[in-house]
Design a protein around this motif. Structure first.
Motif, PDB file in Angstrom:
ATOM      1  N   ILE A  45       0.845  -1.204   0.000  1.00 48.64           N
ATOM      2  CA  ILE A  45       0.000   0.000   0.000  1.00 48.64           C
ATOM      3  C   ILE A  45       0.875   1.246   0.000  1.00 48.64           C
ATOM      4  O   ILE A  45       0.649   2.189  -0.778  1.00 48.64           O
ATOM      5  CB  ILE A  45      -0.944  -0.006   1.216  1.00 48.64           C
ATOM      6  CG1 ILE A  45      -1.962  -1.145   1.099  1.00 48.64           C
ATOM      7  CG2 ILE A  45      -1.660   1.344   1.342  1.00 48.64           C
ATOM      8  CD1 ILE A  45      -2.817  -1.341   2.331  1.00 48.64           C
ATOM      9  N   PHE A  46       1.887   1.259   0.858  1.00 48.47           N
ATOM     10  CA  PHE A  46       2.807   2.402   0.892  1.00 48.47           C
ATOM     11  C   PHE A  46       3.501   2.581  -0.461  1.00 48.47           C
ATOM     12  O   PHE A  46       3.689   3.708  -0.926  1.00 48.47           O
ATOM     13  CB  PHE A  46       3.864   2.208   1.989  1.00 48.47           C
ATOM     14  CG  PHE A  46       3.374   2.497   3.380  1.00 48.47           C
ATOM     15  CD1 PHE A  46       2.722   3.691   3.666  1.00 48.47           C
ATOM     16  CD2 PHE A  46       3.585   1.588   4.417  1.00 48.47           C
ATOM     17  CE1 PHE A  46       2.275   3.966   4.955  1.00 48.47           C
ATOM     18  CE2 PHE A  46       3.153   1.860   5.700  1.00 48.47           C
ATOM     19  CZ  PHE A  46       2.490   3.044   5.967  1.00 48.47           C
ATOM     20  N   ARG A  48       2.383   1.771  -3.472  1.00 43.40           N
ATOM     21  CA  ARG A  48       1.426   2.351  -4.434  1.00 43.40           C
ATOM     22  C   ARG A  48       1.199   3.830  -4.163  1.00 43.40           C
ATOM     23  O   ARG A  48       0.907   4.597  -5.088  1.00 43.40           O
ATOM     24  CB  ARG A  48       0.105   1.588  -4.381  1.00 43.40           C
ATOM     25  CG  ARG A  48       0.182   0.182  -4.978  1.00 43.40           C
ATOM     26  CD  ARG A  48      -1.201  -0.386  -5.215  1.00 43.40           C
ATOM     27  NE  ARG A  48      -1.902  -0.645  -3.970  1.00 43.40           N
ATOM     28  CZ  ARG A  48      -1.850  -1.795  -3.298  1.00 43.40           C
ATOM     29  NH1 ARG A  48      -1.112  -2.792  -3.767  1.00 43.40           N
ATOM     30  NH2 ARG A  48      -2.537  -1.966  -2.189  1.00 43.40           N
ATOM     31  N   GLU A  49       1.340   4.226  -2.908  1.00 42.02           N
ATOM     32  CA  GLU A  49       1.186   5.639  -2.532  1.00 42.02           C
ATOM     33  C   GLU A  49       2.484   6.427  -2.711  1.00 42.02           C
ATOM     34  O   GLU A  49       2.556   7.596  -2.356  1.00 42.02           O
ATOM     35  CB  GLU A  49       0.733   5.733  -1.074  1.00 42.02           C
ATOM     36  CG  GLU A  49      -0.665   5.170  -0.821  1.00 42.02           C
ATOM     37  CD  GLU A  49      -1.024   5.136   0.651  1.00 42.02           C
ATOM     38  OE1 GLU A  49      -0.105   5.326   1.499  1.00 42.02           O
ATOM     39  OE2 GLU A  49      -2.211   4.927   0.969  1.00 42.02           O
ATOM     40  N   LYS A  50       3.521   5.775  -3.249  1.00 45.62           N
ATOM     41  CA  LYS A  50       4.833   6.391  -3.477  1.00 45.62           C
ATOM     42  C   LYS A  50       5.562   6.729  -2.177  1.00 45.62           C
ATOM     43  O   LYS A  50       6.478   7.548  -2.169  1.00 45.62           O
ATOM     44  CB  LYS A  50       4.706   7.664  -4.331  1.00 45.62           C
ATOM     45  CG  LYS A  50       3.942   7.485  -5.630  1.00 45.62           C
ATOM     46  CD  LYS A  50       4.626   6.504  -6.548  1.00 45.62           C
ATOM     47  CE  LYS A  50       3.889   6.373  -7.884  1.00 45.62           C
ATOM     48  NZ  LYS A  50       4.509   5.351  -8.774  1.00 45.62           N
ATOM     49  N   ASN A  51       5.142   6.112  -1.084  1.00 41.31           N
ATOM     50  CA  ASN A  51       5.824   6.299   0.200  1.00 41.31           C
ATOM     51  C   ASN A  51       6.878   5.190   0.322  1.00 41.31           C
ATOM     52  O   ASN A  51       6.688   4.183   1.016  1.00 41.31           O
ATOM     53  CB  ASN A  51       4.812   6.233   1.342  1.00 41.31           C
ATOM     54  CG  ASN A  51       5.415   6.609   2.689  1.00 41.31           C
ATOM     55  OD1 ASN A  51       6.637   6.603   2.854  1.00 41.31           O
ATOM     56  ND2 ASN A  51       4.579   6.917   3.656  1.00 41.31           N
TER      57      ASN A  51
END
Length: 201
Positions: A45-46, A48-51
């Motif tokens: 998830i991180f 995909r969020e570019k985190n």
């Protein structure tokens, strides 16, 4: 997560000491594998969020759990015996799947950084290929890493293998072409150097 040094120390833990003093039942192993899978999913998830920083932290934490029960790691460690960890075959499959996904995802994360450490990308990719020699993502990233370090010939070999497995992957085809172009350029330079040497004589 702390800095880059923390990432390295987490991944390079020499021996799994966390659960060394207690017997690990099959049920307990499932609990640990579930937690590792949860951390991997959270890392995705991180990502995909570019985190990227948080994603890397989750993948490393998942790998620490995996290392604490991985039979490939625990067998040679003093204090473990065959009855210390109660594995079933399905758990080994789940363990390996989570582990290799995390290695693959770490390589992907590193390629997103402004300054890419190609040696670490290659390291993680090769860890995947040890168990999954035909894994297209690992073959592709191993090719990108070796191309990034200037080894176009080895990169070409990785891209060819990836292309055989997945002929329609545009990224693989593009990088295979890049490796071939780099090799052709190197060949032309070598020929030019030879001509200059002979002409000077």
């Amino acid at each position: 997560m702390m800095g880059a040094g923390k990432e390295d120390s987490d991944e390079e833990v020499a021996a799994p000491l966390l659960y060394k003093s207690q017997r690990l039942s099959t049920e307990r192993i499932w609990t640990l594998l579930h937690e590792a899978g949860r951390l991997k999913a959270k890392g995705n998830i991180f990502y995909r969020e570019k985190n990227i920083r948080s994603a890397v932290s989750c993948y490393h934490r998942a790998l620490l759990i995996i290392r604490s029960v991985d039979p490939e790691v625990t067998r040679p460690v003093k204090g473990y015996s065959p009855d210390t960890i109660e594995f079933v075959a399905e758990q080994v499959d789940v363990l390996r799947e989570v582990q290799l996904d995390c290695y693959n995802n770490l390589a992907a994360c590193l390629l997103q950084k402004p300054s890419v450490d190609y040696s670490r990308v290659l390291k993680y990719s090769l860890l995947v290929l040890k168990w999954r020699p035909a894994n297209v993502k690992a073959l592709y990233r191993a090719g990108v890493a070796t191309l990034g370090t200037g080894n176009a010939q080895e990169a070409k070999e990785y891209f060819i293998k990836a292309h055989r497995e997945q002929p329609n992957d545009a990224r693989v085809r593009r990088h295979l072409q890049m490796a071939e172009e780099k090799l052709n350029l190197e060949h032309e330079r070598e020929k030019a150097m030879c001509r200059d040497m002979f002409s000077s004589n």
